[in-house]
Design an enzyme around this catalytic site. Structure first.
Site, mmCIF file in Angstrom:
data_model
loop_
_atom_site.group_PDB
_atom_site.id
_atom_site.type_symbol
_atom_site.label_atom_id
_atom_site.label_comp_id
_atom_site.label_asym_id
_atom_site.label_seq_id
_atom_site.Cartn_x
_atom_site.Cartn_y
_atom_site.Cartn_z
ATOM 1 N N GLU A 234 -5.405 -0.973 8.511
ATOM 2 C CA GLU A 234 -4.876 -0.715 9.856
ATOM 3 C C GLU A 234 -4.637 0.769 10.123
ATOM 4 O O GLU A 234 -4.085 1.124 11.162
ATOM 5 C CB GLU A 234 -3.588 -1.520 10.070
ATOM 6 C CG GLU A 234 -3.852 -3.011 10.064
ATOM 7 C CD GLU A 234 -2.607 -3.852 10.334
ATOM 8 O OE1 GLU A 234 -1.494 -3.300 10.311
ATOM 9 O OE2 GLU A 234 -2.773 -5.065 10.566
ATOM 10 N N TRP B 181 -4.116 -13.756 8.917
ATOM 11 C CA TRP B 181 -5.172 -14.021 7.928
ATOM 12 C C TRP B 181 -4.600 -14.147 6.530
ATOM 13 O O TRP B 181 -5.275 -14.600 5.601
ATOM 14 C CB TRP B 181 -6.216 -12.901 7.963
ATOM 15 C CG TRP B 181 -5.730 -11.574 7.404
ATOM 16 C CD1 TRP B 181 -4.537 -10.963 7.680
ATOM 17 C CD2 TRP B 181 -6.404 -10.724 6.475
ATOM 18 N NE1 TRP B 181 -4.441 -9.766 6.998
ATOM 19 C CE2 TRP B 181 -5.573 -9.594 6.253
ATOM 20 C CE3 TRP B 181 -7.635 -10.790 5.829
ATOM 21 C CZ2 TRP B 181 -5.937 -8.547 5.390
ATOM 22 C CZ3 TRP B 181 -7.993 -9.740 4.987
ATOM 23 C CH2 TRP B 181 -7.147 -8.640 4.771
ATOM 24 N N LYS C 123 -4.444 2.134 4.542
ATOM 25 C CA LYS C 123 -3.199 1.368 4.415
ATOM 26 C C LYS C 123 -3.307 0.323 3.302
ATOM 27 O O LYS C 123 -2.382 0.098 2.551
ATOM 28 C CB LYS C 123 -2.886 0.676 5.751
ATOM 29 C CG LYS C 123 -1.581 -0.089 5.752
ATOM 30 C CD LYS C 123 -1.325 -0.750 7.110
ATOM 31 C CE LYS C 123 -0.016 -1.520 7.107
ATOM 32 N NZ LYS C 123 0.140 -2.370 8.289
ATOM 33 N N GLN C 124 -4.449 -0.363 3.252
ATOM 34 C CA GLN C 124 -4.578 -1.477 2.308
ATOM 35 C C GLN C 124 -6.037 -1.714 1.968
ATOM 36 O O GLN C 124 -6.926 -1.299 2.715
ATOM 37 C CB GLN C 124 -3.991 -2.733 2.937
ATOM 38 C CG GLN C 124 -4.736 -3.213 4.159
ATOM 39 C CD GLN C 124 -3.887 -4.125 5.034
ATOM 40 O OE1 GLN C 124 -3.266 -3.671 5.976
ATOM 41 N NE2 GLN C 124 -3.873 -5.399 4.718
HETATM 42 C C1 BGC Z 1 -0.916 -5.967 7.228
HETATM 43 C C2 BGC Z 1 -1.756 -7.130 7.682
HETATM 44 C C3 BGC Z 1 -0.996 -8.420 7.470
HETATM 45 C C4 BGC Z 1 0.362 -8.358 8.133
HETATM 46 C C5 BGC Z 1 1.209 -9.573 7.870
HETATM 47 C C6 BGC Z 1 0.413 -5.999 7.928
HETATM 48 O O1 BGC Z 1 1.217 -4.976 7.445
HETATM 49 O O2 BGC Z 1 -1.566 -4.743 7.476
HETATM 50 O O3 BGC Z 1 -2.959 -7.165 6.961
HETATM 51 O O4 BGC Z 1 -1.712 -9.489 7.949
HETATM 52 O O5 BGC Z 1 1.054 -7.237 7.654
HETATM 53 O O6 BGC Z 1 1.452 -9.713 6.513
#
Ligand code: BGC
Length: 810
Positions: free
Chosen positions: A507, A378, A619-620
């Site tokens: 996540e 995404w 996490k984000q």
């Molecule tokens: C993130 C995802 C992201 C992926 C690739 C992961 O660490 O949590 O949101 O899409 O990295 O960048």
């Protein structure tokens, strides 16, 4: 808080506005050059990518030459399988490296880390579109030599790269031997402990030779993959400026996995040896070409390069790069002289990831490194497309069309999971789900709504309604169907539409019920699908008939989507007056930030997932991201309280986080925080914030840097296609300037603390909103200067700050 993990000493990079150039090389920098610099100096055009390996081919840490989409399949092995787990993964492959130019002077090898250097510089010239190195050194026997090399990955021919090489003896004559090669490198080691890196396919030899040929100064190799059935052709050719200088007539030699050519000459003061090398890479992108045909294509690219000549290639590159800057440059007036350089490096990476990406997606590290195996996530739709929509709409369209091309596989995947409609893969190259961990993979169904969101923004900002009907509507119908089928009207939630068992962007909270981000984005997806289907039925019956033919759309479906959207359950906590991230989030135990050692970030590398899942640790950006993307669904008070609650418990263990946090911090009024987060985003790679830059540049954060500048400080929003600005110029900046492409017009915006100026540079008319006031620009009256709103005083948080987590990681 910004931390340079393996910092190049301060004076290594002078603050040049259009170049990123290291001016020193020494033993203390050697590890950095053979590591981070391979990413920092990676070159790419969206199709072909070459990491910044040193010119001599050694020392080297993670050599990489990639073609976007060129991959091999690999089995995914599970200790315990379940229905619907993907069985086959995909890995981007490392291709034969054509960069090495091994040099021997009077029989002795020249290696940068062993030589007695007298002067050194190596850097990206971001206007010329090339990497240049200049070295002067003394050989042990005493003679002094000067070598200048340039390298570029062409924008005009996306299969082509070129290397210029010029050696001069400064004080005495020397006999030199130059071995130019193209060869498959040994596979790189994998790190099974880092989930972002594991890539079993690349740890084995997977390219099978299909034939080779050499003639004169040219050699061409052919390869095939076993599982994915892809064919590759690659080759090199050379032009020597004054061939009579060569003491032996050179002849290319080829073996199956390796080609080389030796040049021998006397170099003497005033008599430099100059040559250049063209590299071409082609693969069969499903057009049925044979191995021979691919080798011929390589030959044709090399012929065309020779005809143009190095000077012609350089001129063409400069012209194309200039066009990019015209569309995309962002200028900042700031007392920190490095700022402009950092911003331009980020923008340059966006060019390298996207300029010739037609027909492919954009990997999480672009074409700069092997991390995440070259997979598309995404990241493209939410973090890179905003930049492209506003600076290169044609490429935004191409990326959305590429997603559309995956629709059949997304339909199959939905069926496999027992659903109607289509569900796009969380990570993929060939359109099939390649994520082995469903909790942080397949369960991130929000990717469907992210694609729909990006589609809508593209259509509204570019005005390309034709694409909506030809490609977009079909994706909307299938994704809306999917949501309608995934959720249900829950009696326990008063008949509201609930979506259970999903993972939002965060996540560290997986397989949850009613993730606010997902529900809001799904609602937008459902509404837009209904709106578009109904409008097509009314206004474009022929296109609508075609849509029905392709999707089997039934008359009653749009009403069902609307109903789900209108009754969508959105978690709300009356006591805290915030939106819970999901149904269970607020029930969880707080994370012990105080007891978490700094070196335990990112947490994912130090704690079992279950420990993270049962705590309030993020996490984000998740709810905060929803407040940015769908800002018109929140009141200012909600935005502030949500931000205050979530900000202190967000670790930014993903590089996708800080840019979003910067934007919402600026909107809510926390300008100091916005600036701090912006610096993290902008320097994610150059300061190696996550400590993993050597594995590739963080393309989402790079796109997020553009977002933080234009949407954070520029305050640009486009809800419902209405272009509005709520400028928030950081106190420490004097001005911020950027161009935007909107519905065929070109707008240039300049923010100063007193005045904001909008200039319509091309196009007939544009209406925008500045600080709540409508502004109309037209060819007759193209400029409007309006007072910049004053920055509000810094607000105070509503919630006690948790002990602040460590710096973000990749
Ligand atoms: C993130 C995802 C992201 C992926 C690739 C992961 O660490 O949590 O949101 O899409 O990295 O960048």
């Amino acid at each position: 808080m910004l931390r340079l993990r393996q910092p190049p000493p301060e004076d290594t990079f002078p603050p040049l506005p259009w170049a990123l150039e290291a001016t020193r090389f020494g033993p203390e920098l050697s590890a950095w050059f053979v590591g981070q610099a391979e990413t920092m100096f990676a070159l790419a055009n969206g199709h072909l990518g070459i990491r910044g390996m040193l010119d001599e081919g050694a020392p080297v840490r993670e050599p990489g030459v990639y073609l976007n989409g060129f991959h091999e399949l690999r089995p995914i092995t599970y200790g315990e399988r379940a229905h619907g787990f993907p069985r086959v993964g995909q890995s981007m492959l490392n291709l034969p490296d054509g960069t090495p130019m091994r040099l021997y002077v009077d029989g002795e090898p020249f290696l940068l880390d062993r030589a007695e250097l007298l002067s050194f510089s190596r850097g990206l010239d971001m206007r010329a579109g090339l990497l240049e190195r200049r070295v002067v050194w003394r050989m042990p026997a005493g003679c002094r030599l000067a070598l200048r090399t340039i390298r570029l990955v062409a924008l005009h021919d996306r299969h082509l790269a070129a290397i210029g090489w010029e050696l001069e003896a400064e004080d005495a004559a020397a006999t030199v031997m130059l071995c130019s090669e193209m060869a498959l490198r040994p596979p790189l080691a994998v790190d099974p402990d880092d989930p972002r890196l594991a890539e079993p396919a690349a740890s084995k030899r997977v390219l099978r030779p299909t034939g080779h040929e050499a003639a004169g100064l040219r050699a061409v190799l052919g390869f095939a993959t076993e599982g994915s059935g892809l064919l590759l052709g690659c080759g090199m050719d050379h032009v020597v400026e004054d061939a009579s200088r060569l003491s032996v007539s050179p002849e290319a030699r080829c073996q199956e996995e390796r080609a080389e050519i030796l040049f021998q000459a006397e170099v003497a003061p005033g008599r430099p040896l100059r040559l250049w090398k063209a590299l071409a890479y082609h693969y069969d992108g499903g057009d049925g070409a044979t191995a021979e045909e691919l080798r011929e294509r390589v030959g044709r690219s090399l012929d065309a390069a020779r005809r143009l000549g190095l000077d012609g290639i350089l001129a063409e590159q400069r012209r194309r790069v200039a066009r990019f800057w015209e569309r995309a440059d962002i200028e900042v007036e700031d007392s920190d002289p490095h700022r402009q350089q950092v911003i331009r490096w980020n923008l340059y990476q966006l060019m390298q990831a996207s300029e010739r990406v037609e027909g492919h997606g954009i990997g999480a590290r672009g074409l700069t490194g092997r991390s995440y195996e070259g997979h598309y996530f995404w990241d493209t739709e939410i973090y890179v497309l905003p930049f492209l929509i506003y600076t290169n709409p044609a490429m935004a369209r191409s990326l959305l069309a590429f997603r559309h091309g995956m629709l059949d596989k997304a339909r199959e995947r939905a069926r496999e999971l027992g659903h109607r409609g289509a569900t796009f893969p969380w990570r993929t190259i060939d359109g099939r789900e390649a994520s082995a961990y469903y909790a942080a993979g397949t369960a991130q169904y929000h990717i469907n709504a992210d694609i729909a969101f990006a589609l809508r923004r593209y259509v509204e900002v570019s005005g390309d309604a034709t694409f909506l009907r030809s490609h977009g509507a079909e994706m909307l119908v299938e994704t809306a169907r999917f949501w309608r089928d995934l959720g249900f009207f829950s009696p326990r939630h008063g008949g509201r539409f609930c979506i259970n068992g999903v993972t939002g962007p965060d996540e560290y909270a997986t397989v949850v019920n009613n993730n606010l981000f997902t529900n809001l984005m799904a609602r937008a997806n459902l509404r837009y699908a209904a709106e578009v289907a109904e409008a097509m039925r009314r206004d474009h019956p022929r296109d609508f008939a075609e849509l029905v033919r392709r999707t089997g759309l039934e008359d009653v479906e749009p009403a069902g989507w609307r109903e789900a959207a209108e009754r969508m359950y959105l978690p709300w906590d009356e006591r805290l007056r915030i939106h819970p991230q999901d149904d269970s989030f607020l029930d969880k135990e707080p994370w012990d930030f105080a007891g978490t050692p700094e070196d335990h970030y990112p947490l994912l590398l130090h704690y079992h997932p279950l420990n993270l899942y049962r705590a309030q640790v993020i996490k984000q950006a998740d709810t905060v991201l929803a407040m940015f993307l769908l800002g018109d669904h929140f009141t200012p008070e909600e935005k502030k309280r949500n931000f205050d609650y979530y900000d202190p418990i967000t670790t930014h263990d993903s590089s996708l986080s800080v840019c979003v946090q910067a934007i919402v911090a600026a909107e809510v009024g926390y300008m100091a925080k916005a600036m701090e987060y912006f610096r993290f985003a902008a320097e994610m790679d150059l300061s190696d914030v996550g400590g993993n830059m050597r594995h590739g540049a963080h393309v989402a954060s790079i796109g997020g840097t553009w977002m933080a500048l234009v949407q954070g400080f520029g305050g640009l929003r486009d809800h419902g296609g209405r272009i509005s600005f709520d400028p928030r110029l950081p106190r420490e900046w004097r001005a911020l300037r950027f161009p935007l492409a909107i519905r065929g017009c070109r707008l240039r915006v300049e923010l100063r603390h007193d005045v904001t100026t909008y200039r319509l540079e091309a196009g007939a008319a544009l209406t925008l909103v500045h600080d709540g006031t409508e502004v109309q620009l037209s060819a007759a009256s193209p400029v409007a200067s309006l007072p910049t709103p004053k920055l509000p005083p810094e607000p105070v948080s509503e919630f006690p700050p948790a002990p602040h987590p460590a710096p973000p990681a990749g």
